[in-house]
Design a protein around this motif. Structure first.
Motif, PDB file in Angstrom:
ATOM      1  N   LEU A  67       0.802  -1.226   0.000  1.00  0.00           N
ATOM      2  CA  LEU A  67       0.000   0.000   0.000  1.00  0.00           C
ATOM      3  C   LEU A  67       0.834   1.275   0.000  1.00  0.00           C
ATOM      4  CD1 LEU A  67      -2.991   0.462  -0.034  1.00  0.00           C
ATOM      5  CD2 LEU A  67      -3.001   0.534   2.447  1.00  0.00           C
ATOM      6  N   PHE A  68       1.880   1.273   0.796  1.00  0.00           N
ATOM      7  CA  PHE A  68       2.624   2.534   0.936  1.00  0.00           C
ATOM      8  C   PHE A  68       3.807   2.656  -0.013  1.00  0.00           C
ATOM      9  CE2 PHE A  68      -0.067   2.445   4.617  1.00  0.00           C
ATOM     10  CZ  PHE A  68      -0.572   3.749   4.592  1.00  0.00           C
ATOM     11  N   SER A  69       3.871   1.720  -0.978  1.00  0.00           N
ATOM     12  CA  SER A  69       4.808   1.967  -2.076  1.00  0.00           C
ATOM     13  C   SER A  69       4.049   2.627  -3.232  1.00  0.00           C
ATOM     14  CB  SER A  69       5.483   0.670  -2.527  1.00  0.00           C
ATOM     15  OG  SER A  69       4.512  -0.173  -3.094  1.00  0.00           O
ATOM     16  N   LEU A  70       2.714   2.733  -3.052  1.00  0.00           N
ATOM     17  CA  LEU A  70       1.903   3.414  -4.079  1.00  0.00           C
ATOM     18  C   LEU A  70       2.025   4.925  -3.885  1.00  0.00           C
ATOM     19  CD1 LEU A  70      -1.441   1.357  -3.809  1.00  0.00           C
ATOM     20  CD2 LEU A  70       0.387   1.038  -5.468  1.00  0.00           C
ATOM     21  N   SER A  71       1.795   5.638  -4.974  1.00  0.00           N
ATOM     22  CA  SER A  71       1.811   7.113  -4.866  1.00  0.00           C
ATOM     23  C   SER A  71       0.533   7.563  -4.160  1.00  0.00           C
ATOM     24  CB  SER A  71       1.864   7.743  -6.254  1.00  0.00           C
ATOM     25  OG  SER A  71       0.649   7.474  -6.943  1.00  0.00           O
ATOM     26  N   GLU A  72       0.513   8.843  -3.771  1.00  0.00           N
ATOM     27  CA  GLU A  72      -0.670   9.385  -3.094  1.00  0.00           C
ATOM     28  C   GLU A  72      -1.901   9.215  -3.978  1.00  0.00           C
ATOM     29  OE1 GLU A  72      -3.642  11.939  -1.612  1.00  0.00           O
ATOM     30  OE2 GLU A  72      -2.710  12.374  -3.530  1.00  0.00           O
ATOM     31  N   LYS A  73      -1.709   9.466  -5.267  1.00  0.00           N
ATOM     32  CA  LYS A  73      -2.823   9.361  -6.212  1.00  0.00           C
ATOM     33  C   LYS A  73      -3.311   7.908  -6.336  1.00  0.00           C
ATOM     34  CE  LYS A  73      -4.238  10.774 -10.802  1.00  0.00           C
ATOM     35  NZ  LYS A  73      -3.816  11.087 -12.151  1.00  0.00           N
ATOM     36  N   GLU A  74      -2.338   6.989  -6.376  1.00  0.00           N
ATOM     37  CA  GLU A  74      -2.706   5.560  -6.491  1.00  0.00           C
ATOM     38  C   GLU A  74      -3.428   5.084  -5.228  1.00  0.00           C
ATOM     39  OE1 GLU A  74       0.794   3.849  -9.446  1.00  0.00           O
ATOM     40  OE2 GLU A  74       1.267   4.267  -7.347  1.00  0.00           O
ATOM     41  N   ARG A  75      -3.012   5.612  -4.077  1.00  0.00           N
ATOM     42  CA  ARG A  75      -3.702   5.232  -2.830  1.00  0.00           C
ATOM     43  C   ARG A  75      -5.131   5.781  -2.822  1.00  0.00           C
ATOM     44  NH1 ARG A  75       1.115   6.072  -0.228  1.00  0.00           N
ATOM     45  NH2 ARG A  75       0.493   8.076   0.619  1.00  0.00           N
ATOM     46  N   ALA A  76      -5.302   6.987  -3.436  1.00  0.00           N
ATOM     47  CA  ALA A  76      -6.655   7.561  -3.532  1.00  0.00           C
ATOM     48  C   ALA A  76      -7.528   6.654  -4.409  1.00  0.00           C
ATOM     49  CB  ALA A  76      -6.585   8.973  -4.104  1.00  0.00           C
ATOM     50  N   ILE A  77      -6.940   6.154  -5.475  1.00  0.00           N
ATOM     51  CA  ILE A  77      -7.684   5.248  -6.363  1.00  0.00           C
ATOM     52  C   ILE A  77      -8.010   3.947  -5.621  1.00  0.00           C
ATOM     53  CG2 ILE A  77      -7.533   3.881  -8.507  1.00  0.00           C
ATOM     54  CD1 ILE A  77      -5.744   6.213  -9.615  1.00  0.00           C
ATOM     55  N   TYR A  78      -7.030   3.483  -4.842  1.00  0.00           N
ATOM     56  CA  TYR A  78      -7.241   2.263  -4.021  1.00  0.00           C
ATOM     57  C   TYR A  78      -8.439   2.451  -3.086  1.00  0.00           C
ATOM     58  CZ  TYR A  78      -6.376  -0.302   0.392  1.00  0.00           C
ATOM     59  OH  TYR A  78      -6.517  -1.019   1.551  1.00  0.00           O
ATOM     60  N   ARG A  79      -8.488   3.610  -2.445  1.00  0.00           N
ATOM     61  CA  ARG A  79      -9.607   3.869  -1.525  1.00  0.00           C
ATOM     62  C   ARG A  79     -10.922   3.941  -2.288  1.00  0.00           C
ATOM     63  NH1 ARG A  79      -5.957   7.154   1.077  1.00  0.00           N
ATOM     64  NH2 ARG A  79      -6.612   9.052  -0.001  1.00  0.00           N
ATOM     65  N   ALA A  80     -10.879   4.610  -3.440  1.00  0.00           N
ATOM     66  CA  ALA A  80     -12.113   4.781  -4.215  1.00  0.00           C
ATOM     67  C   ALA A  80     -12.661   3.441  -4.700  1.00  0.00           C
ATOM     68  CB  ALA A  80     -11.842   5.695  -5.397  1.00  0.00           C
ATOM     69  N   LYS A  81     -11.762   2.550  -5.088  1.00  0.00           N
ATOM     70  CA  LYS A  81     -12.212   1.305  -5.730  1.00  0.00           C
ATOM     71  C   LYS A  81     -12.330   0.123  -4.779  1.00  0.00           C
ATOM     72  CE  LYS A  81     -11.636   2.505 -10.261  1.00  0.00           C
ATOM     73  NZ  LYS A  81     -10.821   2.444 -11.437  1.00  0.00           N
ATOM     74  N   GLU A  82     -11.438   0.057  -3.804  1.00  0.00           N
ATOM     75  CA  GLU A  82     -11.391  -1.162  -3.003  1.00  0.00           C
ATOM     76  C   GLU A  82     -11.852  -1.014  -1.570  1.00  0.00           C
ATOM     77  OE1 GLU A  82      -7.929  -3.578  -3.532  1.00  0.00           O
ATOM     78  OE2 GLU A  82      -7.505  -2.657  -5.477  1.00  0.00           O
ATOM     79  N   ILE A  83     -11.993   0.229  -1.151  1.00  0.00           N
ATOM     80  CA  ILE A  83     -12.352   0.449   0.257  1.00  0.00           C
ATOM     81  C   ILE A  83     -13.684   1.170   0.377  1.00  0.00           C
ATOM     82  CG2 ILE A  83     -11.639   1.627   2.411  1.00  0.00           C
ATOM     83  CD1 ILE A  83      -9.729  -0.578   1.781  1.00  0.00           C
ATOM     84  N   GLY A  84     -14.470   0.747   1.356  1.00  0.00           N
ATOM     85  CA  GLY A  84     -15.656   1.510   1.725  1.00  0.00           C
ATOM     86  C   GLY A  84     -15.507   1.877   3.184  1.00  0.00           C
ATOM     87  N   PHE A  85     -15.557   3.177   3.471  1.00  0.00           N
ATOM     88  CA  PHE A  85     -15.414   3.625   4.856  1.00  0.00           C
ATOM     89  C   PHE A  85     -16.791   3.867   5.467  1.00  0.00           C
ATOM     90  CE2 PHE A  85     -10.890   4.958   4.286  1.00  0.00           C
ATOM     91  CZ  PHE A  85     -10.399   4.533   5.513  1.00  0.00           C
ATOM     92  N   VAL A  86     -16.966   3.426   6.715  1.00  0.00           N
ATOM     93  CA  VAL A  86     -18.179   3.779   7.479  1.00  0.00           C
ATOM     94  C   VAL A  86     -17.702   4.283   8.836  1.00  0.00           C
ATOM     95  CG1 VAL A  86     -20.420   2.999   8.343  1.00  0.00           C
ATOM     96  CG2 VAL A  86     -19.421   1.885   6.342  1.00  0.00           C
ATOM     97  N   PHE A  87     -18.197   5.464   9.208  1.00  0.00           N
ATOM     98  CA  PHE A  87     -17.724   6.074  10.449  1.00  0.00           C
ATOM     99  C   PHE A  87     -18.853   6.204  11.473  1.00  0.00           C
ATOM    100  CE2 PHE A  87     -15.181   7.746   6.945  1.00  0.00           C
ATOM    101  CZ  PHE A  87     -13.888   7.526   7.394  1.00  0.00           C
TER     102      PHE A  87
END
Lengths: 220, 388
Positions: A69-89
Motif C-alpha cells: 500500500l505505501f509503495s503506491l503514490s498518493e494518487k494511487e492510494r486515492a484510487i485504491y480507496r475509491a475502488k477497493e475500500i468503503g469507509f463507514v464512520f
C-alpha cells in the motif's frame, strides 16, 4: 488478503512521543469479519486509517491484495480507496449541504466510477431509506444517516469495508440492522474490519483482535 | 470528463456556496472592492485625461512647423513666418510615427493693406490630416471656396455682416461667418480656403506654417520636442518645429500625475484585497476540513479536492469582476464628475475593462486562494476526520 507486517505508527503530541501502533503483525483473509476492540487510545482507529491508506505508518508495511500500500503514490492510494475500500464512520461523515442521494452520487466525481440513481435507489430500498434519499443529513435520524453512509460505502462494490464504530451512535434496533448489512456484505465475499467497543457485533464476527496500548493483546 | 461529472462538480460548488453564503459573500465583497476601485480609478482617470485633452485642444494647436530658415524675431513680431515651404511637408510628417500628434493643418498667411488698414489673410487647408489615417474631430473650421470668415474687429470696423460680399485681389467673396472676439490678432484676420488664398497670392502649393496638436505622450527620452525635431530633420529638413510648452507641459504633467497615483495605489489595493480574499479562502478551508477528510476517505485525490476550491475561487472571481465593473463604473459616472470636477466630457464606461476584469479577476482570486488550498490538501486527513 490484508497482510500487516510490523506496523508502527508514532507521532508527537506536544512534547511527548506517542506510539499509537507498536509493531503490529496481522493477517486478514478475504471474506473475514474482523472486530478490532480495545479501550480509547489503544490504536483501533489508527489501525483502520493505516489500512485505508490514509495514514502512513512510521515503519512496517501493509500488503492488500498483493500490493504494498505505501509503495503506491498518493494518487494511487486515492484510487485504491475509491475502488477497493468503503469507509463507514461513527459520525457518518456526510456532507451537510448535499441530500442523501447527492452524498452518494458524489462518488461519480471520481475517475472511472459511474453510479446511476437507479442503483442507489435499489440499495436504498434494501436498506429501507428509499424515501429519505432527497433529504439532507440534518433531516435524517441517526440510523438513517448511517444507512446512507452504508449505501455510499457499498455502492462501488469495494472488496473491503473499514468501519470505525459504525454503531456507536445508534440504538439497538439500528445497530442490529447495520451489523446485518455488514454481515451480508461479508457473506457476498467482502472483508469487514470493524472497530467497536460493544459486544453486539461479536456474534457477527469471524474474529476479534484486541488492542492494548498499540499492541495486539490477543487474537481470537 | 463526462458532461454528467462536470454538472455534478458545478452542482457541488454551487450547493456549497449556498450552504456557506456568508463566507462566499465576504469573498465576493473583496473581489468587488478591488475591481470596483480599479475600474473607478481608471475610468475617472481616463475621463480627466480626456477633459484635459479637450481643454488643451480648445486652447489651440501647440505645435507649429515653419520653414527652417525663418527669422524668429520676424516670426514672433509678425505672428507668422515670411518664408514659405511646400505643403507636401504634411505628407512627410504623417509618415513619421515616433511622436504622436494630430490635426495637421496646413496654413498660409499674408499681411496686406485693405481699406486703409493692415489685415492678415489666412488660408486654411480643407482637411486636417491625421497620422496613420486616424479619425479625430476637427479643431478648426473648413471654408468653402469663394467664401470667407471674418475676424471680429474687421466686421466691427467695416460694419460687415454675414451674407455680404467683399473683394480681395479683384475677386468677390461672400462673408459666411463673422467670428466672435478672441482678443488676439485673429480679430483682424480673414480666413480663406487654403487653395483659394494660394491662387490669390500666386503661391500655389506653398504654405508658411503647419499647425498640429501634439498629444505629449511620453517618448523614450521623455522629451517629445527633441524627438519631433530629430525626426523632422530627417524627413523634412526644410522645416523646423516650435512647441507651446505651457500647454504641452500642463498636459504632460497631468498625465504623469494620474499615472503616478495609479502606480502607487494599484499595488496597495491589490495587496490588501489579496490578503482579504486569502483570509476568506482560509476561513472557508478551515470550515471544510471535515469535508476534506471525508473526500480523502472516499478516494478523492488532493488535486480533485483542490479543484473544488479553485472552482469556487473562479466563481468569486467572475461574479466579483462583473459586479465590481458595474459598481466601479456607476460610482465613477455618478461621483466622478463631482469629486474630480470633470465637466466637459462624459464619464463613459470603459468596456475593455470588463473583458480584462473577467479574464484577470478569476486568476487573481485563484492566486489569492492558493495558499489556503495547498494548506488544506496537505492536512492529515485521518486527523481531520478524528477531530469530528
Amino acid at each position: 488478503m490484508i497482510s500487516i507486517q510490523k506496523i508502527t505508527k508514532s507521532y508527537t503530541a506536544g512534547q511527548n512521543q506517542v506510539t499509537a501502533l507498536d509493531s503490529i503483525d496481522l493477517t486478514i483473509a478475504i471474506s473475514e469479519f474482523v472486530l478490532v476492540k480495545g479501550e480509547s487510545g489503544s490504536g483501533k482507529s489508527t489501525l483502520l486509517f493505516v489500512l485505508g491508506g490514509m495514514l502512513k505508518p512510521s515503519s512496517g508495511g501493509i500488503v492488500v491484495n498483493k500490493r504494498d500500500l505505501f509503495s503506491l503514490s498518493e494518487k494511487e492510494r486515492a484510487i485504491y480507496r475509491a475502488k477497493e475500500i468503503g469507509f463507514v464512520f461513527q459520525s457518518y461523515h456526510l456532507l451537510p449541504y448535499l441530500n442523501a442521494m447527492d452524498n452518494i452520487l458524489l462518488l461519480n466525481k471520481l475517475d472511472n466510477i459511474a453510479i446511476s440513481k437507479e442503483e442507489v435507489i435499489l440499495i436504498a430500498e434494501e436498506l429501507g431509506i428509499k424515501d429519505r434519499l432527497y433529504h439532507k443529513p440534518s433531516e435524517l435520524s441517526a440510523g438513517e444517516k448511517q444507512r446512507v453512509a452504508l449505501v455510499r460505502a457499498m455502492i462501488t462494490k469495494p472488496s473491503i469495508i473499514l468501519a470505525d464504530e459504525p454503531t456507536g451512535n445508534l440504538d439497538e434496533k439500528n445497530t442490529v440492522e447495520v451489523l446485518h448489512y455488514l454481515k451480508k456484505f461479508q457473506d457476498n465475499g467482502g472483508t469487514v474490519v470493524m472497530v467497536t467497543h460493544g459486544n453486539l457485533a461479536d456474534s457477527y464476527a469471524t474474529r476479534t483482535v484486541n488492542l492494548h496500548k498499540g499492541k495486539i493483546k490477543n487474537k481470537s | 470528463m463526462s458532461g454528467a461529472t462536470s454538472k455534478l462538480k458545478i452542482m457541488l460548488v454551487f450547493k456549497e456556496i449556498i450552504h456557506r453564503k456568508f463566507n462566499f459573500l465576504m469573498g465576493l465583497l473583496a473581489m468587488i472592492t478591488i475591481v470596483a476601485l480599479v475600474v473607478a480609478f481608471y475610468t475617472i482617470t481616463k475621463a480627466t485625461q480626456d477633459e484635459t485633452r479637450l481643454l488643451t485642444r480648445n486652447m489651440g494647436f501647440n505645435v507649429r512647423i515653419i520653414p527652417v530658415a525663418s527669422d524668429m524675431n520676424q516670426f514672433w513680431l509678425q505672428g507668422y513666418s515670411d518664408l514659405t515651404m511646400s505643403e507636401k511637408v504634411v505628407d512627410k510628417m504623417i509618415e513619421q510615427k515616433s511622436v504622436n500628434y494630430s490635426h495637421l493643418t496646413a496654413t498660409l498667411h499674408k499681411r496686406i493693406h485693405w481699406r486703409d488698414k493692415e489685415i492678415i489673410l489666412s488660408g486654411i487647408s480643407k482637411e486636417e490630416r491625421e497620422p496613420m489615417g486616424s479619425n479625430k474631430s476637427k479643431m478648426i473650421f473648413a471654408i468653402p471656396p469663394g467664401k470667407v470668415y471674418l475676424g471680429y474687429e474687421l466686421a466691427q470696423q467695416f460694419n460687415l455682416a454675414e451674407g455680404e460680399t467683399i473683394t480681395f485681389f479683384d475677386k468677390e467673396f461672400e462673408v459666411i461667418k463673422t467670428l466672435s472676439e478672441v482678443g488676439s490678432e485673429d480679430d483682424i484676420r480673414v480666413y480663406f480656403d487654403l487653395a483659394t488664398l494660394q491662387d490669390l497670392t500666386n503661391m500655389k502649393g506653398r504654405v508658411n506654417e503647419v499647425m498640429a496638436l501634439n498629444c505629449m505622450c511620453s517618448t523614450k527620452n521623455g522629451d517629445p520636442l527633441t524627438e519631433l525635431r530629430k525626426e523632422l530633420a530627417k524627413i523634412a529638413p526644410e522645416a523646423k518645429v516650435i512647441m507651446n510648452s505651457t500647454i504641452a507641459d500642463a498636459r504632460e504633467n497631468q498625465r504623469k500625475m494620474t499615472d503616478k497615483y495609479f502606480a502607487l495605489l494599484f499595488p496597495i489595493i491589490l495587496i490588501i484585497c489579496a490578503i482579504w480574499l486569502g483570509s476568506v479562502a482560509m476561513g472557508n478551508v478551515k470550515d471544510r476540513t471535515h469535508e476534506i477528510g471525508i473526500m480523502r476517505a472516499l478516494g478523492f485525490s488532493a488535486w480533485k479536492i483542490s479543484s473544488l476550491f479553485l472552482q469556487r475561487a473562479i466563481v468569486i472571481g467572475v461574479v466579483g469582476s462583473v459586479l465590481g465593473f458595474a459598481l466601479g463604473t456607476l460610482v465613477s459616472m455618478n461621483l466622478g464628475p463631482k469629486i474630480f470636477n470633470v465637466t466637459m466630457v462624459a464619464v463613459d464606461p470603459v468596456f475593455n475593462l470588463l473583458y480584462l476584469a473577467v479574464l484577470l479577476g478569476p486568476l487573481f482570486a485563484v492566486l489569492a486562494s492558493m495558499l489556503p488550498i495547498v494548506w488544506a490538501v496537505n492536512q492529515d486527513s485521518a486527523k481531520l476526520l478524528n477531530e469530528h
